[in-house]
Design an enzyme around this catalytic site. Structure first.
Site, PDB file in Angstrom:
ATOM      1  N   MET A  42     -19.790  19.521 -19.425  1.00 11.74           N
ATOM      2  CA  MET A  42     -21.014  19.788 -19.407  1.00 11.74           C
ATOM      3  C   MET A  42     -21.406  21.094 -19.966  1.00 11.74           C
ATOM      4  O   MET A  42     -22.260  21.405 -20.762  1.00 11.74           O
ATOM      5  CB  MET A  42     -21.395  19.725 -17.941  1.00 11.74           C
ATOM      6  CG  MET A  42     -21.471  18.610 -16.970  1.00 11.74           C
ATOM      7  SD  MET A  42     -22.445  17.226 -18.378  1.00 11.74           S
ATOM      8  CE  MET A  42     -24.274  17.743 -17.648  1.00 11.74           C
ATOM      9  N   VAL A  57     -16.985  24.481 -12.136  1.00  8.73           N
ATOM     10  CA  VAL A  57     -16.474  23.402 -10.880  1.00  8.73           C
ATOM     11  C   VAL A  57     -17.830  23.563  -9.926  1.00  8.73           C
ATOM     12  O   VAL A  57     -18.388  24.577  -9.461  1.00  8.73           O
ATOM     13  CB  VAL A  57     -15.219  23.720 -10.381  1.00  8.73           C
ATOM     14  CG1 VAL A  57     -14.125  23.278 -11.321  1.00  8.73           C
ATOM     15  CG2 VAL A  57     -15.046  25.284  -9.932  1.00  8.73           C
ATOM     16  N   GLU A  58     -17.898  22.324  -9.351  1.00  9.87           N
ATOM     17  CA  GLU A  58     -18.926  21.901  -8.372  1.00  9.87           C
ATOM     18  C   GLU A  58     -18.409  22.547  -7.152  1.00  9.87           C
ATOM     19  O   GLU A  58     -18.200  21.474  -6.251  1.00  9.87           O
ATOM     20  CB  GLU A  58     -19.313  20.481  -8.262  1.00  9.87           C
ATOM     21  CG  GLU A  58     -20.380  20.242  -7.646  1.00  9.87           C
ATOM     22  CD  GLU A  58     -21.958  20.799  -7.886  1.00  9.87           C
ATOM     23  OE1 GLU A  58     -21.762  21.553  -8.993  1.00  9.87           O
ATOM     24  OE2 GLU A  58     -22.657  20.240  -7.392  1.00  9.87           O
ATOM     25  N   LYS A  94     -19.004  29.140  -7.262  1.00 10.24           N
ATOM     26  CA  LYS A  94     -20.201  29.624  -7.806  1.00 10.24           C
ATOM     27  C   LYS A  94     -20.758  30.733  -7.278  1.00 10.24           C
ATOM     28  O   LYS A  94     -21.413  31.783  -7.803  1.00 10.24           O
ATOM     29  CB  LYS A  94     -21.232  28.419  -7.644  1.00 10.24           C
ATOM     30  CG  LYS A  94     -21.042  27.007  -8.488  1.00 10.24           C
ATOM     31  CD  LYS A  94     -22.149  26.293  -8.860  1.00 10.24           C
ATOM     32  CE  LYS A  94     -21.740  24.902  -9.139  1.00 10.24           C
ATOM     33  NZ  LYS A  94     -21.408  24.682 -10.796  1.00 10.24           N
ATOM     34  N   SER A 105     -25.098  19.680  -9.557  1.00 10.35           N
ATOM     35  CA  SER A 105     -25.665  18.284  -9.146  1.00 10.35           C
ATOM     36  C   SER A 105     -25.750  18.220  -7.633  1.00 10.35           C
ATOM     37  O   SER A 105     -26.555  17.271  -7.242  1.00 10.35           O
ATOM     38  CB  SER A 105     -24.639  17.061  -9.590  1.00 10.35           C
ATOM     39  OG  SER A 105     -23.924  17.393 -10.823  1.00 10.35           O
ATOM     40  N   HIS A 125     -30.666  20.867 -14.611  1.00 11.44           N
ATOM     41  CA  HIS A 125     -29.685  19.837 -14.422  1.00 11.44           C
ATOM     42  C   HIS A 125     -29.685  18.885 -15.556  1.00 11.44           C
ATOM     43  O   HIS A 125     -30.642  18.027 -15.704  1.00 11.44           O
ATOM     44  CB  HIS A 125     -29.989  19.248 -13.000  1.00 11.44           C
ATOM     45  CG  HIS A 125     -28.766  17.885 -12.691  1.00 11.44           C
ATOM     46  ND1 HIS A 125     -29.349  16.679 -12.484  1.00 11.44           N
ATOM     47  CD2 HIS A 125     -27.702  18.188 -12.611  1.00 11.44           C
ATOM     48  CE1 HIS A 125     -28.185  16.153 -12.111  1.00 11.44           C
ATOM     49  NE2 HIS A 125     -27.191  16.840 -12.362  1.00 11.44           N
ATOM     50  N   ASN A 141     -25.357  13.874 -18.737  1.00 11.50           N
ATOM     51  CA  ASN A 141     -23.958  13.640 -19.388  1.00 11.50           C
ATOM     52  C   ASN A 141     -24.218  12.739 -20.438  1.00 11.50           C
ATOM     53  O   ASN A 141     -24.418  11.549 -20.099  1.00 11.50           O
ATOM     54  CB  ASN A 141     -22.909  13.510 -18.550  1.00 11.50           C
ATOM     55  CG  ASN A 141     -21.514  13.570 -19.081  1.00 11.50           C
ATOM     56  OD1 ASN A 141     -21.552  13.979 -20.172  1.00 11.50           O
ATOM     57  ND2 ASN A 141     -20.480  13.319 -18.339  1.00 11.50           N
ATOM     58  N   ASN A 187     -30.868  10.757  -9.322  1.00 10.84           N
ATOM     59  CA  ASN A 187     -29.654  10.336  -8.261  1.00 10.84           C
ATOM     60  C   ASN A 187     -30.096   9.947  -7.057  1.00 10.84           C
ATOM     61  O   ASN A 187     -29.714   9.185  -6.308  1.00 10.84           O
ATOM     62  CB  ASN A 187     -28.683  11.428  -8.268  1.00 10.84           C
ATOM     63  CG  ASN A 187     -27.151  10.987  -7.592  1.00 10.84           C
ATOM     64  OD1 ASN A 187     -26.892   9.911  -7.586  1.00 10.84           O
ATOM     65  ND2 ASN A 187     -26.286  12.017  -7.338  1.00 10.84           N
TER      66      ASN A 187
END
Ligand SMILES: NC(=O)c1ccc[n+]([C@@H]2O[C@H](COP(=O)([O-])OP(=O)(O)OC[C@H]3O[C@@H](n4cnc5c(N)ncnc54)[C@H](O)[C@@H]3O)[C@@H](O)[C@H]2O)c1
Length: 460
Positions: free
Chosen positions: A13, A74-75, A80, A106, A127, A130, A177
């Protein structure tokens, strides 16, 4: 584009985002905690596009003079949070108070990341989908305390990239989503209830024009990723309609998480999902049979009496997805659901329903055999998606226009769920959902209050 952008995280991403800004003419600096990833990512960026992208030795160096900082690391909230604290310290020391902080998360809350940054007014969600280079959609998420000017800037930059922004409130799963939740849940439930994955996917592609069937898509994204967003939705909304399907957990626990794992709903060693889907389709044969089609939204005693009467005069098929027909279809009557030139044909040995191929031949439709389940496949998926989309509008997460735009651009659906609702009519969608709610007894099919009001309005 006269903009200085710093991107943190050089996974697929971050790399893609850096690339689209660089191609649009922004001055881009990238940074990753992992030195090897940085070197590889930088080399890849140069190879792909030959656009200048600088590598910063530290986050501080990347953001000191930037206009926009985008984090695509990383999520994990903790990762973060500490990155944002570092950015904030630099911004303060350098006096760079114009910096806009965007996150590509996400699933995390923009408001919470804003608090983690120390100034929620400067933090906005951007957002990307991909792969960012190809996908035109960007969901711009405004936290409860995001400055409207920051939101406006984010939208302007998205437009300058040649992409389309949709605006979304800070709500779990955002737009695409979230609206796709029922598409995924219902397709998996259908498998649990005895339908073969290629049949479900072929029905959705044939009738709704989706490029990928939902189960093929789940395999592509990874069932573990889907399970993660289901758990987020269930936890955040506290609504049982979002609970994950037990079959998904079983597949994830067994390591059969989809295409990358070699097996999910499809076995990739055995062949492609497309071939499996093609094998369950039936093309109509030439036929002169005289068939009467009785279209019924529901299955009232009047409908049943009318069909029984017609059956005495000749061949008749019911065109309906109402679950009442499983018990009330008169003997010798066929059951189909027509979607233009595509038909679902009920073929259910257990329920004693023979497939009405003669009728489908006479209608010249391509067909797929389905079990006698309420909503069959197509209406069940399309109606629940429309209901979810309307819920987003009702709770002011997004406008109807943006919801439709998001699904068309983010999922390549030929029409948005709310346009589908308008075309089908709220009364019919409501009747369909109520039928499913009655027959399955599950809150997944609970209609949005706004749908009930719309259906009433359309009748007055
Ligand atoms: N993959 C997708 O389809 C997709 C789509 C939309 C949004 N997202 C979101 O985008 C983000 C990144 O996704 P991805 O798939 O590229 O992730 P990834 O996990 O593949 O890559 C993350 C990168 O960030 C680096 N990193 C970790 N901590 C860092 C730090 N403190 N500073 C700088 N770099 C750091 C890692 O070394 C790694 O290279 C996530 O928040 C994800 O939820 C992903």
């Amino acid at each position: 584009m006269d903009l200085r952008v710093a991107v943190a995280g050089l996974g697929p991403m971050g790399r893609g985002i850096a690339r689209v800004f660089a191609v649009a003419g922004a001055a881009v600096t990238v940074v990753d905690v992992d030195a090897a990833t940085t070197a590889r990512g930088h080399a890849q960026l140069r190879e792909e596009e030959d656009v200048p992208v600088s590598v910063a030795a530290s986050v501080a160096a990347a953001v000191r003079d930037a206009d926009l900082f985008i984090e695509a690391i990383v999520e994990r909230f903790e990762a973060k949070r500490s990155l944002l604290a570092e950015v904030r310290a630099t911004v303060r020391a350098a006096g760079n108070d114009k910096l806009v902080v965007a996150t590509n998360t996400s699933s995390l809350s923009i408001g919470e990341l804003g608090v983690a940054y120390g100034d929620p007014s400067r933090v906005v969600g951007m957002h990307f989908f991909n792969p960012p280079a190809k996908m035109r959609l960007v969901e711009v998420i405004r936290g409860a305390r995001t400055d409207p000017e920051v939101v406006a800037l984010a939208r302007e930059w998205v437009a300058a990239l040649g992409k389309t922004a949709v605006l979304c409130a800070d709500s779990p799963n955002f737009i695409v989503n979230r609206v796709c939740r029922p598409l995924y849940y219902e397709s998996q439930l259908l498998v649990t209830q005895g339908m073969a994955p290629p049949v479900v996917d072929a029905a959705v592609r044939g009738a709704l024009g989706h490029r990928m069937g939902p189960l093929e898509l789940l395999d592509f994204t990874g069932l573990h990723t889907h399970l993660g967003s289901s758990e987020t939705a269930l936890r955040e909304f506290g609504d049982p309609r979002y609970r994950p399907i037990p079959l998904t957990r079983r597949l994830v626990r067994a390591g059969t998480t989809g295409r990358a794992a070699g097996q999910g709903y499809y076995d990739y060693a055995a062949g492609k999902p497309r071939d499996a889907q093609a094998s369950v389709l039936r093309t109509s044969q030439q036929s002169e049979v005289d068939v009467r089609v009785y279209r019924a939204v529901g299955c009232t005693p009047r409908d049943v009496a009318a069909v029984t009467g017609l059956a005495r005069q000749g061949r008749v098929v019911v065109d309906s997805s109402d679950g009442g027909w499983v018990e009330h279809l008169p003997a010798g009557v066929g059951w189909i659901r027509l979607h233009g030139g595509f038909a679902e044909v009920v073929a259910d040995e257990v329920a004693g329903i023979e497939p009405a191929h003669d009728a489908v031949d006479a209608l010249g439709a391509t067909s797929v055999p389905v079990l006698a389940l309420p909503g069959l496949v197509v209406d069940r998926l399309a109606h629940t998606m429309a209901n979810e989309a309307l819920t987003l509008v009702e709770e002011a997460t997004a406008t109807a226009e943006d919801v439709d735009l998001a699904l068309r651009l983010g999922m390549n659906h030929p029409i948005g769920p709310l346009e589908y609702l308008t075309r089908t009519g709220p009364a019919e969608v409501l009747a369909g959902l109520r039928g499913m709610a009655t027959h399955f007894g599950d809150p997944r099919y609970r209609p949005a209050p706004l749908l009930v009001r719309q259906a009433a309005g359309s009748r007055r």
